[in-house]
Design a protein around this motif. Structure first.
Motif, mmCIF file in Angstrom:
data_model
loop_
_atom_site.group_PDB
_atom_site.id
_atom_site.type_symbol
_atom_site.label_atom_id
_atom_site.label_comp_id
_atom_site.label_asym_id
_atom_site.label_seq_id
_atom_site.Cartn_x
_atom_site.Cartn_y
_atom_site.Cartn_z
ATOM 1 N N SER A 115 0.846 -1.186 0.000
ATOM 2 C CA SER A 115 0.000 0.000 0.000
ATOM 3 C C SER A 115 0.888 1.246 0.000
ATOM 4 N N GLY B 199 1.382 5.571 0.281
ATOM 5 C CA GLY B 199 0.836 6.800 0.841
ATOM 6 C C GLY B 199 1.898 7.864 0.944
ATOM 7 N N PHE C 234 -4.063 6.505 6.029
ATOM 8 C CA PHE C 234 -4.928 6.107 4.914
ATOM 9 C C PHE C 234 -4.422 4.849 4.219
ATOM 10 N N ALA C 235 -3.102 4.710 4.100
ATOM 11 C CA ALA C 235 -2.542 3.512 3.465
ATOM 12 C C ALA C 235 -2.825 2.274 4.313
ATOM 13 N N LYS D 70 -5.276 1.925 6.549
ATOM 14 C CA LYS D 70 -6.722 1.690 6.564
ATOM 15 C C LYS D 70 -7.139 0.861 5.352
ATOM 16 N N GLN D 71 -6.594 1.238 4.199
ATOM 17 C CA GLN D 71 -6.896 0.513 2.965
ATOM 18 C C GLN D 71 -6.387 -0.928 3.045
ATOM 19 N N LEU D 72 -5.158 -1.090 3.554
ATOM 20 C CA LEU D 72 -4.531 -2.406 3.619
ATOM 21 C C LEU D 72 -5.224 -3.321 4.617
ATOM 22 N N THR E 202 -8.244 -3.234 5.796
ATOM 23 C CA THR E 202 -9.656 -3.556 5.521
ATOM 24 C C THR E 202 -9.824 -4.457 4.305
ATOM 25 N N THR E 203 -8.749 -4.682 3.563
ATOM 26 C CA THR E 203 -8.872 -5.488 2.328
ATOM 27 C C THR E 203 -8.008 -6.744 2.344
ATOM 28 N N THR E 204 -7.159 -6.915 3.359
ATOM 29 C CA THR E 204 -6.291 -8.100 3.424
ATOM 30 C C THR E 204 -6.349 -8.702 4.820
ATOM 31 N N ALA F 254 -4.972 3.843 12.471
ATOM 32 C CA ALA F 254 -5.883 3.052 11.631
ATOM 33 C C ALA F 254 -6.220 1.728 12.307
#
Length: 338
Positions: free
Chosen positions: A218, A220, A229-230, A232-234, A236-238, A257
């Motif tokens: 990820s 950022g 933000f990086a 949070k994305q990582l 919630t998806t892995t 996060a």
């Protein structure tokens, strides 16, 4: 208003020309008594030389220019402190410029610092400076130290760490704890050092035959917000169990996060940072990180630069600074998870 040479002349009865020569180290032909009288009176009057006037005689201003990408970044502020402490101890002042990671601004600052007759420059930059900048430095015979050697392909005067080694070291430590689902937070490839840390991460996974997925990477900004933000994305998806964050500021954001997502560090997620800024030790839990000697990098840059100003014909040595894994409370063995 400070004391002047004229004030010293009035107190001592010594001519202004004689006093000027003595104070500028050219008074050996005068008697010891005269020299001592001038020096003692200058001390009593708290006389400080006018550096611009002194520059006309010695071609020195006792000032060093330093350019950093972001002075508010804890990493660079610590580096500046290292340089400034060394320079102040040797009667030099520092002129500090903040480029805000703008390459055009960096080029302009180099020109402006040369215009102000600094004795040398320390340049910390992820960018490639314009070629005419280096031409101006060479033409004016100004020594300079670069704090990103590989980016500029310069043979001497570079102080650096092995970012690839650091990325490898962080990843290998997480693998030693039993983690095989290891994510990484990085930034765009314009930051050479961070790209090298990513390559170290990838090489370590391959060496240990640990599978990696593109989804585990990820990107950022190199800020707390960028890390937040990086992460949070990582997260919630892995389903990663460990995370290597390529600088400590971003790791602070990753902590936030994880907290918001109900992920406990290190029980649910082990985190390793990079840099060992002062804040790392005081995070909760304290951050395991790759330490680079930030203060010493600045201090060494200043030391090497002053040597270069005093011995302009000698080559400026390169210096690789050491890295250390600092194990704290943000990591644990995978089988210890509760």
């Amino acid at each position: 208003m400070g004391a002047t040479i004229r004030d010293i002349a009035e107190k001592t009865g010594v001519s202004i020309t004689t006093i000027s020569q003595i104070l500028n180290g050219k008074g050996s032909r005068f008697s010891e008594a005269t020299r001592n009288k001038v020096f003692q009176t200058a001390k009593d009057l708290a006389y400080k030389p006018n550096f611009f006037a002194k520059n006309m005689v010695t071609n020195r201003t006792n000032t060093i220019g330093m350019i950093v990408p972001e002075v508010t970044d804890p990493f660079f502020s610590q580096m500046v402190k290292g340089a400034e402490d060394y320079l102040n101890a040797h009667d030099y002042m520092i002129l500090l410029c903040n480029s805000s990671q703008d390459s055009a601004r960096e080029d302009l600052y180099v020109e402006e610092l040369l215009h102000r007759a600094v004795d040398g420059l320390i340049i910390a930059s992820p960018n490639i400076l314009a070629s005419n900048v280096f031409e101006q430095l060479e033409i004016r015979h100004k020594p300079y130290i670069l704090l990103d050697c590989k980016r500029h392909h310069r043979e001497e005067g570079n102080i650096f760490i092995d970012d690839y080694e650091g990325g490898y070291m962080a990843t290998e430590y997480l693998i030693s704890l039993g983690h095989t689902q290891i994510g990484i937070i990085t930034s765009d490839d314009s930051f050479y050092s961070v790209e090298e840390r990513l390559q170290g991460y990838l090489a370590c996974l391959e060496k240990h035959q640990v599978p990696g997925e593109s989804a585990w990477i990820s990107e950022g900004d190199q800020t707390m917000a960028g890390g937040y933000f990086a992460a949070k994305q990582l997260l919630t998806t892995t389903e990663i169990t460990a995370l290597f964050v390529t600088n400590d500021q971003m790791a602070v954001g990753a902590y936030r996060a994880a907290l918001e997502l109900g992920i406990h560090i290190p029980n649910d997620l082990s985190i390793v940072g990079f840099d060992d800024i002062e804040l790392a030790e005081y995070m909760a839990p304290a951050l395991t990180t790759i330490r680079q000697p930030i203060y010493d990098i600045g201090k060494t840059a200043a030391e090497y630069l002053l040597k270069a100003t005093q011995n302009p014909t000698e080559k400026i040595a390169n210096k690789k600074m050491p890295l250390d894994l600092i194990i704290r409370e943000s990591t644990q063995k995978l089988d210890a998870r509760r």
